[in-house]
Design a protein around this motif. Structure first.
Motif, PDB file in Angstrom:
ATOM      1  N   HIS A  15       0.864  -1.165  -0.046  1.00  0.00           N
ATOM      2  CA  HIS A  15       0.086  -0.056  -0.108  1.00  0.00           C
ATOM      3  C   HIS A  15       0.934   1.279   0.036  1.00  0.00           C
ATOM      4  N   VAL A 107       2.118  -5.667   2.644  1.00  0.00           N
ATOM      5  CA  VAL A 107       0.985  -6.282   2.915  1.00  0.00           C
ATOM      6  C   VAL A 107       0.981  -7.685   2.462  1.00  0.00           C
ATOM      7  N   VAL A 116      -7.238  -4.003   2.123  1.00  0.00           N
ATOM      8  CA  VAL A 116      -6.673  -2.889   1.638  1.00  0.00           C
ATOM      9  C   VAL A 116      -7.368  -2.308   0.775  1.00  0.00           C
ATOM     10  N   TRP A 189      -5.307  -0.900   9.295  1.00  0.00           N
ATOM     11  CA  TRP A 189      -3.689  -0.343   9.762  1.00  0.00           C
ATOM     12  C   TRP A 189      -3.717  -0.544  11.117  1.00  0.00           C
TER      13      TRP A 189
END
Length: 289
Positions: A15, A107, A116, A189
């Motif tokens: 990300h 990730v 995400v 997160w």
């Protein structure tokens, strides 16, 4: 000057975000947004990236990028650098467009890619710009959801949709429901480790060799260099000889990045005591070399 942790390997998923210098806008109009997407498309093709999702906001952007060839930094230099040149040329400006270095979170694909993706396309909804992600033209939602729009060539929707159904029509319907179901959910997160890694324990263990390579690079924030490390309780067992304790203190501080204050608090010792132990053990190590 500190610099963020970068871990690159084939097939890594990130990300990515970059913000405007001084929080200034990085897109002044729709032509800038079209310009950015054009540059992104060129970078995706040149560096063999896979773009799973994107969203362009006023003073920042979000990307979800997979790198089959372990070339994240090279591609990001090209992306932000070329866009900066063209943005400045278009608006008669000079200087930085983006604030410092881009931010990346590594990730785990199988466990977190869908979450995400959802987080990225819901940004305009959370910001109060639109009520529905379909109403925002500068994200990948419409294309993945199949809302009557042709996806840009650089956007890959196959993996995302394959997780949500074998039939493409059904998969797109499930995608829309999945995204809308996250409007009131928690941010992914909250599960990050060291503010730069998102994945389960097996995934994090696979990253240990990469982190060990970075452990001595003091320009990288300690919280990232030592994002995956044993707990102090495991490094400093309560029942041990003083010799073993002192050696364990040295290892906890030098090899796992715990501060002397953290070690002192854990063991109930005075900070100066831990400092003397670390210094003594360091001298012992030097005398052996």
């Amino acid at each position: 000057m500190t610099r963020p942790l970068r871990i690159e390997f084939s097939g890594a998923l990130y990300h990515l975000t970059a913000r405007g210098n001084g929080r200034a806008a990085i897109f002044l109009d729709d032509s800038d947004r079209h310009l950015y997407l054009s540059v992104l498309g060129d970078v995706v093709e040149r560096y063999n990236w896979i773009c799973h999702a994107y969203c362009l906001m006023g003073n920042h952007y979000h990307l979800l990028i997979e790198t089959p060839d372990a070339n994240l930094c090279a591609g990001m230099r090209q992306l932000n650098g070329i866009y900066t040149q063209r943005f400045n040329r278009r608006h008669g400006r000079v200087g930085h467009v983006f604030q410092g270095r881009f931010k990346s979170i590594l990730v785990e694909k199988d466990s977190y890619l869908l979450e995400v993706c959802r987080y990225i396309v819901l940004n305009p909804v959370r910001a109060g710009i639109v009520k529905h992600p379909e109403d925002y033209p500068w994200s990948s939602f419409r294309f993945t959801a199949g809302c009557g729009a042709h996806a840009p060539a650089f956007l890959s929707t196959d993996w995302v949709l394959a997780q949500l159904g074998r039939n493409r029509w059904r998969a797109r319907k499930n995608y829309r429901e999945f995204v809308l179901g996250g409007t009131a959910g928690e941010s992914p997160w909250k599960s990050t480790v060291g503010q730069c890694l998102l994945g389960g324990e097996p995934f994090l263990k696979k990253l240990l060799p990469y982190l060990k390579e970075k452990a001595l690079l003091t320009e990288i924030p300690r919280g990232q260099r030592f994002a995956i490390r044993p707990l102090l309780a495991g490094l400093l067992p309560t029942v041990q000889s003083r010799l073993e304790r002192d050696r364990a203190i040295h290892i906890a501080h030098m090899h796992h990045g715990y501060s002397q204050q953290e070690i002192a608090a854990h063991l109930g010792l005075h900070y100066s005591t831990v400092s003397r132990i670390v210094q003594r053990e360091r001298e012992k190590s030097r005398s052996k070399t």
